[in-house]
Design an enzyme around this catalytic site. Sequence first.
Site, mmCIF file in Angstrom:
data_model
loop_
_atom_site.group_PDB
_atom_site.id
_atom_site.type_symbol
_atom_site.label_atom_id
_atom_site.label_comp_id
_atom_site.label_asym_id
_atom_site.label_seq_id
_atom_site.Cartn_x
_atom_site.Cartn_y
_atom_site.Cartn_z
ATOM 1 C CG HIS A 4 -0.250 0.364 2.484
ATOM 2 N ND1 HIS A 4 0.538 -0.534 3.143
ATOM 3 C CD2 HIS A 4 -0.203 1.505 3.207
ATOM 4 C CE1 HIS A 4 1.031 0.031 4.226
ATOM 5 N NE2 HIS A 4 0.605 1.272 4.293
HETATM 6 N N1 UDP Z 1 -3.690 -5.001 8.862
HETATM 7 C C1 UDP Z 1 -4.929 -5.585 9.019
HETATM 8 N N2 UDP Z 1 -5.587 -6.037 7.911
HETATM 9 C C2 UDP Z 1 -5.065 -5.958 6.658
HETATM 10 C C3 UDP Z 1 -3.776 -5.376 6.513
HETATM 11 C C4 UDP Z 1 -3.123 -4.893 7.628
HETATM 12 O O1 UDP Z 1 -5.431 -5.708 10.130
HETATM 13 O O2 UDP Z 1 -5.730 -6.373 5.687
HETATM 14 C C5 UDP Z 1 -3.007 -4.493 10.053
HETATM 15 C C6 UDP Z 1 -1.631 -5.062 10.288
HETATM 16 O O3 UDP Z 1 -1.726 -6.290 10.951
HETATM 17 C C7 UDP Z 1 -0.963 -3.977 11.095
HETATM 18 C C8 UDP Z 1 -1.589 -2.719 10.554
HETATM 19 O O4 UDP Z 1 -2.774 -3.100 9.886
HETATM 20 O O5 UDP Z 1 -1.287 -4.081 12.460
HETATM 21 C C9 UDP Z 1 -0.626 -2.087 9.587
HETATM 22 O O6 UDP Z 1 -1.256 -1.104 8.864
HETATM 23 P P1 UDP Z 1 -0.763 -0.644 7.429
HETATM 24 O O7 UDP Z 1 0.021 -1.699 6.789
HETATM 25 O O8 UDP Z 1 -1.976 -0.122 6.741
HETATM 26 O O9 UDP Z 1 0.136 0.641 7.778
HETATM 27 P P2 UDP Z 1 1.666 0.856 8.159
HETATM 28 O O10 UDP Z 1 2.001 -0.038 9.313
HETATM 29 O O11 UDP Z 1 2.484 0.592 6.946
HETATM 30 O O12 UDP Z 1 1.741 2.294 8.560
#
Ligand code: UDP
Length: 354
Positions: A199
């Site tokens: 993403h």
């Molecule tokens: N996550 C979730 N469902 C999904 C994808 C990610 O619950 O389909 C959770 C993941 O386990 C983690 C969080 O969302 O706890 C991470 O968010 P994301 O990847 O959107 O953002 P980033 O961490 O890169 O800022």
Amino acid sequence: MGARPQFVKAAVVAHAFAAKADVDHYIVHTGQHFDGNMSDVFFAELQIPAPRYRLAVHGLSHGAMTGRMLEQIESIFLTERPEAVVVYGDTNSTLAGALAAVKLHIPVAHVEAGLRSANRAMPEEINRIATDHVSDVLFTPNETALRQLLLEGLSESSIENVGDVMFDACLRYGASAEKKFDPKDYGLECSGFTLATIHRAENTDDRTRLAGIFEGLRRSGRPVLLPLHPRTRDKLTDYQLAVPSNVTILDPVGFMTMLQLERYASCIATDSGGVQKEAFFMRKPCVTMRDETEWTELVESGWNTLVGADPDRISSAIREARGPTVWPNFYGDGHASEKVVERVLSLCAERGQD
Ligand code: UDP
């Protein structure tokens, strides 16, 4: 808060606040993520108290989004006059909340401070730097982040190396991940699958990189489960990219399902910050489809391999993925959220005496 990763971080802190008598802790949801499966499911599954304020700021450019949030959050703070404001991570909501508070002389505490990718083209990097430098208390998740803040000249007395609230979340909610898993529920014949997420703007906003990632997943030859972020789904359509036959696309899943998939995957391939760490918490090898990471200790310890968006590097890293035998404890003792709450309450008490 307003985005998926913030709901996970805030859940454990909200529970730690709820355990305190006489504390009025409440949530302002900016609406940055608003779909049921990007927002509501986290509030329901993680039993996060319903937001007292719900804004609807989404789908705008960075400046417009941050500006509108700032204006609306300021008016909430003028009404509520909170004693302290806690912000999480590195989104536009984080920056808007921190700026609104600091300009009204309300103390700001930043959870997940000190993370740096050294890539200023990332919107998150700008949000982190700006938020850290206007915050009164900086809660770092690990030693690397603590050292970074000292390097940037921030005062040692403002930094508290509490550990990672996402580690707390994994421990707290992880039991549900042990639920029996049937690969057939996802159309898989066996359990040796790769779990993927994509993403980050640097991958989704560049057709060549996104195509490279899907080609890498295809060449890995492994079954891949990919809960797909809405932004990535839109980009696949815009770029008219085909999904390879070994990749099963899912709608974004709730956190409990995500933990379960992480637990049963044999390898995790991602560009997410949070998922890189969860792979480590679950002792799974991680392949990070970025050119750099904030979580450098995971790369140095061999738990994470950086492969960019290059199809050959992605596919061979997935095929060769194996976790090291040593699992160093980088992210605290699982009680980061309680430490955050204690420090925020003492900050309120100190300010109250001024
Ligand atoms: N996550 C979730 N469902 C999904 C994808 C990610 O619950 O389909 C959770 C993941 O386990 C983690 C969080 O969302 O706890 C991470 O968010 P994301 O990847 O959107 O953002 P980033 O961490 O890169 O800022």
